[in-house]
Design an enzyme around this catalytic site. Structure first.
Site, PDB file in Angstrom:
ATOM      1  N   GLU A  58       0.693  -1.141  -0.030  1.00 41.70           N
ATOM      2  CA  GLU A  58      -0.182   0.212   0.087  1.00 41.70           C
ATOM      3  C   GLU A  58       0.894   1.384   0.039  1.00 41.70           C
ATOM      4  O   GLU A  58       0.581   2.264  -0.728  1.00 41.70           O
ATOM      5  CB  GLU A  58      -1.161   0.003   1.196  1.00 41.70           C
ATOM      6  CG  GLU A  58      -2.120  -1.221   1.209  1.00 41.70           C
ATOM      7  CD  GLU A  58      -1.438  -2.314   1.777  1.00 41.70           C
ATOM      8  OE1 GLU A  58      -2.307  -3.570   1.759  1.00 41.70           O
ATOM      9  OE2 GLU A  58      -0.212  -2.528   2.324  1.00 41.70           O
ATOM     10  N   ASP A 117     -13.978  -9.329  10.200  1.00 39.36           N
ATOM     11  CA  ASP A 117     -12.404  -9.042  10.041  1.00 39.36           C
ATOM     12  C   ASP A 117     -11.692  -8.724  11.194  1.00 39.36           C
ATOM     13  O   ASP A 117     -10.712  -8.965  11.261  1.00 39.36           O
ATOM     14  CB  ASP A 117     -12.057  -8.098   8.760  1.00 39.36           C
ATOM     15  CG  ASP A 117     -12.459  -8.669   7.225  1.00 39.36           C
ATOM     16  OD1 ASP A 117     -12.907 -10.022   7.177  1.00 39.36           O
ATOM     17  OD2 ASP A 117     -12.625  -7.902   6.626  1.00 39.36           O
TER      18      ASP A 117
END
Length: 313
Positions: A58, A117
């Site tokens: 990222e 998650d």
């Protein structure tokens, strides 16, 4: 009565990119191995030559986006909020924010509604991180109509933009035929005289639910949708606070540094008012079904209603 349509704003993001790209050749979309989840796969299918998968890197993706923006492209860098605002913060700050480059960040899967998650992916700090970067515009749309309009507005403005999208399908509460999106302008969703509820993102629909429950008890709640947290529409908030003298902020984000803090900053300077911040109270989330977590954290309509009843003057 027909059931309210629900669409995840991450889905809106992917579709809006495709529609924009049909008209603008300078749009490119970057992703960090999450195209299926961020819904940029929709764009990739239509424009494979204008989609770049940067892999699970990222920080590097933000650098690539910065470079593309200096070559006349308008890059939309896409990944989960935890990775866009968290993992890549230094690159967003120094490589995009500091030179004030024309990079748009599409951050999906924000807040506790990421659900199963768990805490590592439930980013409740991203608004705080992004609003502190000088010159960064921060947008958190409430539904499909607003999300698609926000993507278009982000493209049309010059400079860095952070857009926050959700995983969970959100009720479509705006009418596309008469909806107008303007960066930095809040929207009065419901007029009221007793209290002010300032909400953002997924919480706008829940705030409206709470307002209905309050109305049944004779409490008139004004509801304001703040889709742009930075720059903040201080005028609409101050005007309402002057009338009601009692303000509640609601966000799927930490009560530290997000919408509530921005509202408090504005009111302390222009209209000192009691403010009660409703959000994630300085704790981490945990794994569980999204709707159950929203209820557990007191962020559904019932929870917001109860919090307001506890703190109303």
């Amino acid at each position: 009565m027909s059931e309210v349509k629900k669409i995840a704003t991450r889905e809106s993001y992917g579709k809006a990119l495709v529609e924009l790209a049909k008209e603008h050749d300078d749009i490119v979309v970057l992703d960090a191995d999450l195209a299926a989840a961020t819904k940029t796969a929709i764009f990739k299918k239509e424009f494979p030559d204008r989609h770049i998968d940067c892999g699970i890197a990222e920080a590097n993706m933000m650098g690539i986006a910065a470079g593309l923006s200096t070559c006349g492209k308008v890059p939309f860098a896409s990944t989960f909020a935890m990775f866009a605002a968290g993992r890549a913060f230094e690159q967003v700050r120094n490589t995009i924010g500091y030179p004030h480059l024309n990079v748009k960040i599409g951050a999906t899967h924000a807040g506790i509604s990421v659900g199963e998650d768990g805490a590592t992916h439930q980013c409740n700090e991203d608004i705080a991180l992004m609003r502190v970067i000088p010159g960064m515009t921060v947008i958190n749309p409430c539904d499909d109509v607003e999300a698609r309009a926000a993507v278009k507005a982000a493209y049309e403005m010059e400079g860095p933009v952070y857009m926050r999208f959700g995983r969970l399908a959100a009720p479509v509460i705006n009418d596309e035929n008469n909806y107008k999106f303007e960066i930095g302008k809040g929207i009065l969703m419901r007029q009221g005289s007793d209290i002010t509820i300032v909400a953002t993102g997924l919480m706008v629909s829940y705030a409206l639910e709470a307002a209905e429950k309050l109305a049944a008890e004779g409490i008139s709640a004004e509801v304001i949708n703040i889709h742009t947290i930075k720059p903040l529409d201080e005028d609409i908030i101050v005007k309402s606070a002057e009338k009601t003298k009692n303000v509640f902020t609601v966000e799927e984000h930490s009560v530290i540094g997000g919408l509530g803090s921005a509202v408090c900053d504005a009111l302390s300077a222009k209209c000192p008012t009691k403010v009660t911040k409703i959000g994630v109270n300085d704790v981490f989330g945990h794994s569980g079904p999204a709707l159950e977590l929203i209820k557990e954290f007191g962020l559904d309509g019932e929870g917001i209603y109860n919090k307001i009843k506890e703190n109303i003057q």
